[in-house]
Design a protein around this motif. Structure first.
Motif, PDB file in Angstrom:
ATOM      1  N   GLN A   4       0.851  -1.184   0.000  1.00  0.00           N
ATOM      2  CA  GLN A   4       0.000   0.000   0.000  1.00  0.00           C
ATOM      3  C   GLN A   4       0.887   1.234   0.000  1.00  0.00           C
ATOM      4  OE1 GLN A   4      -3.512   0.044  -0.006  1.00  0.00           O
ATOM      5  NE2 GLN A   4      -3.257   2.224  -0.362  1.00  0.00           N
ATOM      6  N   ALA A   5       0.903   1.935  -1.131  1.00  0.00           N
ATOM      7  CA  ALA A   5       1.720   3.142  -1.269  1.00  0.00           C
ATOM      8  C   ALA A   5       0.898   4.372  -0.913  1.00  0.00           C
ATOM      9  CB  ALA A   5       2.255   3.255  -2.689  1.00  0.00           C
ATOM     10  N   SER A   6       1.570   5.359  -0.340  1.00  0.00           N
ATOM     11  CA  SER A   6       0.912   6.614   0.016  1.00  0.00           C
ATOM     12  C   SER A   6       1.939   7.732   0.034  1.00  0.00           C
ATOM     13  CB  SER A   6       0.240   6.492   1.384  1.00  0.00           C
ATOM     14  OG  SER A   6       1.200   6.218   2.389  1.00  0.00           O
ATOM     15  N   GLY A   7       1.449   8.956   0.125  1.00  0.00           N
ATOM     16  CA  GLY A   7       2.329  10.097   0.269  1.00  0.00           C
ATOM     17  C   GLY A   7       2.476  10.986  -0.955  1.00  0.00           C
ATOM     18  N   GLY A   8       1.876  10.586  -2.054  1.00  0.00           N
ATOM     19  CA  GLY A   8       1.951  11.420  -3.240  1.00  0.00           C
ATOM     20  C   GLY A   8       1.137  12.697  -3.093  1.00  0.00           C
ATOM     21  N   GLY A   9       1.281  13.576  -4.066  1.00  0.00           N
ATOM     22  CA  GLY A   9       0.534  14.811  -4.029  1.00  0.00           C
ATOM     23  C   GLY A   9       1.079  15.815  -5.008  1.00  0.00           C
ATOM     24  N   CYS A  21       5.449   2.978   1.715  1.00  0.00           N
ATOM     25  CA  CYS A  21       4.846   1.761   1.177  1.00  0.00           C
ATOM     26  C   CYS A  21       4.811   0.740   2.308  1.00  0.00           C
ATOM     27  CB  CYS A  21       5.637   1.236  -0.006  1.00  0.00           C
ATOM     28  SG  CYS A  21       5.031  -0.341  -0.661  1.00  0.00           S
ATOM     29  N   ALA A  22       3.618   0.434   2.753  1.00  0.00           N
ATOM     30  CA  ALA A  22       3.440  -0.528   3.837  1.00  0.00           C
ATOM     31  C   ALA A  22       3.107  -1.897   3.261  1.00  0.00           C
ATOM     32  CB  ALA A  22       2.322  -0.061   4.760  1.00  0.00           C
ATOM     33  N   ALA A  23       3.778  -2.897   3.769  1.00  0.00           N
ATOM     34  CA  ALA A  23       3.596  -4.257   3.269  1.00  0.00           C
ATOM     35  C   ALA A  23       2.913  -5.128   4.315  1.00  0.00           C
ATOM     36  CB  ALA A  23       4.947  -4.859   2.900  1.00  0.00           C
ATOM     37  N   SER A  24       2.065  -5.997   3.840  1.00  0.00           N
ATOM     38  CA  SER A  24       1.459  -6.978   4.734  1.00  0.00           C
ATOM     39  C   SER A  24       2.367  -8.186   4.821  1.00  0.00           C
ATOM     40  CB  SER A  24       0.098  -7.391   4.202  1.00  0.00           C
ATOM     41  OG  SER A  24       0.254  -8.045   2.948  1.00  0.00           O
ATOM     42  N   GLY A  25       2.107  -9.059   5.744  1.00  0.00           N
ATOM     43  CA  GLY A  25       2.888 -10.275   5.849  1.00  0.00           C
ATOM     44  C   GLY A  25       4.073 -10.146   6.781  1.00  0.00           C
ATOM     45  N   ARG A  26       4.675 -11.286   7.070  1.00  0.00           N
ATOM     46  CA  ARG A  26       5.753 -11.314   8.035  1.00  0.00           C
ATOM     47  C   ARG A  26       7.114 -11.578   7.413  1.00  0.00           C
ATOM     48  NH1 ARG A  26       3.353 -15.667  12.119  1.00  0.00           N
ATOM     49  NH2 ARG A  26       2.766 -16.599  10.127  1.00  0.00           N
ATOM     50  N   THR A  27       7.209 -11.478   6.087  1.00  0.00           N
ATOM     51  CA  THR A  27       8.476 -11.767   5.423  1.00  0.00           C
ATOM     52  C   THR A  27       9.075 -10.533   4.766  1.00  0.00           C
ATOM     53  OG1 THR A  27       7.298 -12.408   3.408  1.00  0.00           O
ATOM     54  CG2 THR A  27       7.840 -14.157   5.001  1.00  0.00           C
ATOM     55  N   ASP A  71      12.186   0.243   6.988  1.00  0.00           N
ATOM     56  CA  ASP A  71      12.042  -0.036   8.414  1.00  0.00           C
ATOM     57  C   ASP A  71      11.383  -1.408   8.514  1.00  0.00           C
ATOM     58  OD1 ASP A  71      11.337  -0.241  11.085  1.00  0.00           O
ATOM     59  OD2 ASP A  71      10.837   1.873  11.275  1.00  0.00           O
ATOM     60  N   ASN A  72      12.186  -2.417   8.739  1.00  0.00           N
ATOM     61  CA  ASN A  72      11.648  -3.778   8.763  1.00  0.00           C
ATOM     62  C   ASN A  72      10.696  -3.997   9.934  1.00  0.00           C
ATOM     63  OD1 ASN A  72      13.062  -4.409   6.445  1.00  0.00           O
ATOM     64  ND2 ASN A  72      14.740  -5.431   7.535  1.00  0.00           N
ATOM     65  N   ALA A  73      10.896  -3.266  11.005  1.00  0.00           N
ATOM     66  CA  ALA A  73       9.992  -3.411  12.155  1.00  0.00           C
ATOM     67  C   ALA A  73       8.585  -2.919  11.817  1.00  0.00           C
ATOM     68  CB  ALA A  73      10.540  -2.654  13.350  1.00  0.00           C
ATOM     69  N   LYS A  74       8.502  -1.992  10.871  1.00  0.00           N
ATOM     70  CA  LYS A  74       7.202  -1.449  10.466  1.00  0.00           C
ATOM     71  C   LYS A  74       6.737  -1.981   9.114  1.00  0.00           C
ATOM     72  CE  LYS A  74       7.718   2.898  13.010  1.00  0.00           C
ATOM     73  NZ  LYS A  74       7.714   4.389  12.921  1.00  0.00           N
ATOM     74  N   ASN A  75       7.520  -2.908   8.544  1.00  0.00           N
ATOM     75  CA  ASN A  75       7.173  -3.439   7.219  1.00  0.00           C
ATOM     76  C   ASN A  75       6.945  -2.323   6.207  1.00  0.00           C
ATOM     77  OD1 ASN A  75       7.300  -5.971   8.342  1.00  0.00           O
ATOM     78  ND2 ASN A  75       5.220  -6.584   7.794  1.00  0.00           N
ATOM     79  N   THR A  76       7.807  -1.338   6.231  1.00  0.00           N
ATOM     80  CA  THR A  76       7.590  -0.151   5.402  1.00  0.00           C
ATOM     81  C   THR A  76       8.884   0.266   4.708  1.00  0.00           C
ATOM     82  OG1 THR A  76       5.830   0.623   6.876  1.00  0.00           O
ATOM     83  CG2 THR A  76       6.789   2.239   5.388  1.00  0.00           C
ATOM     84  N   VAL A  77       8.730   0.665   3.458  1.00  0.00           N
ATOM     85  CA  VAL A  77       9.827   1.262   2.709  1.00  0.00           C
ATOM     86  C   VAL A  77       9.433   2.694   2.364  1.00  0.00           C
ATOM     87  CG1 VAL A  77       8.987   0.406   0.470  1.00  0.00           C
ATOM     88  CG2 VAL A  77      11.409   0.986   0.755  1.00  0.00           C
ATOM     89  N   TYR A  78      10.416   3.572   2.390  1.00  0.00           N
ATOM     90  CA  TYR A  78      10.168   4.994   2.170  1.00  0.00           C
ATOM     91  C   TYR A  78      10.985   5.493   0.972  1.00  0.00           C
ATOM     92  CZ  TYR A  78       8.638   4.647   7.039  1.00  0.00           C
ATOM     93  OH  TYR A  78       8.020   4.270   8.198  1.00  0.00           O
ATOM     94  N   TYR A  93       5.222   3.670  -7.998  1.00  0.00           N
ATOM     95  CA  TYR A  93       4.811   2.343  -7.535  1.00  0.00           C
ATOM     96  C   TYR A  93       5.905   1.743  -6.652  1.00  0.00           C
ATOM     97  CZ  TYR A  93       1.613   2.654 -11.537  1.00  0.00           C
ATOM     98  OH  TYR A  93       0.659   3.051 -12.439  1.00  0.00           O
ATOM     99  N   CYS A  94       5.485   1.110  -5.579  1.00  0.00           N
ATOM    100  CA  CYS A  94       6.446   0.313  -4.832  1.00  0.00           C
ATOM    101  C   CYS A  94       6.285  -1.144  -5.252  1.00  0.00           C
ATOM    102  CB  CYS A  94       6.285   0.476  -3.333  1.00  0.00           C
ATOM    103  SG  CYS A  94       4.717  -0.072  -2.665  1.00  0.00           S
TER     104      CYS A  94
END
Length: 122
Positions: A4-9, A21-27, A71-78, A93-94
């Motif tokens: 799920q990507a966000s932050g555009g504008g 970009c937030a990712a689901s899952g544990r991997t 940030d692997n703890a947050k499952n997020t890439v920036y 796109y992520c």
């Protein structure tokens, strides 16, 4: 895996944005992650990538202006985007790919987010 990507504008030239970009899952930590963009009438291009071991790649046009981080703890890439220019206007796109392979080509990525639009006005 869902991304799920966000932050555009809309931003003026010279401004900054941070895409997330937030990712689901544990991997998540096992994936290579990339930010791609596609401008109208142009092919999708890899903007920046970060491997599972934190190696990074930037396309020449964004070097010194954009920073990719994860940030692997947050499952997020920036993607921190500074000194934005009108030519950065695109849908961003992520994407996630197997961390055991490369991260430079579109075929290296298995999962794609829905895209977030970035518009830079002059």
């Amino acid at each position: 895996v869902q991304l799920q990507a966000s932050g555009g504008g809309l931003v003026q030239a010279g401004g900054s944005l941070r895409l997330s970009c937030a990712a689901s899952g544990r991997t998540f930590s096992s994936f290579n992650m990339g930010w791609w963009r596609q401008a109208p009438g142009k092919e999708r291009e890899l903007v920046a990538a970060i491997s599972r071991t934190y190696s990074t790649y930037y396309t020449d046009s964004v070097k010194g202006r954009f920073i990719i981080s994860r940030d692997n703890a947050k499952n997020t890439v920036y993607l921190h985007m500074n000194s934005l220019q009108p030519e950065d206007t695109a849908v961003y796109y992520c994407a996630a790919g197997d961390g055991r392979t490369g991260y430079g080509g579109v075929g290296d990525y298995v999962y794609w987010g829905q895209g977030t639009e970035v518009t830079v006005s002059s």
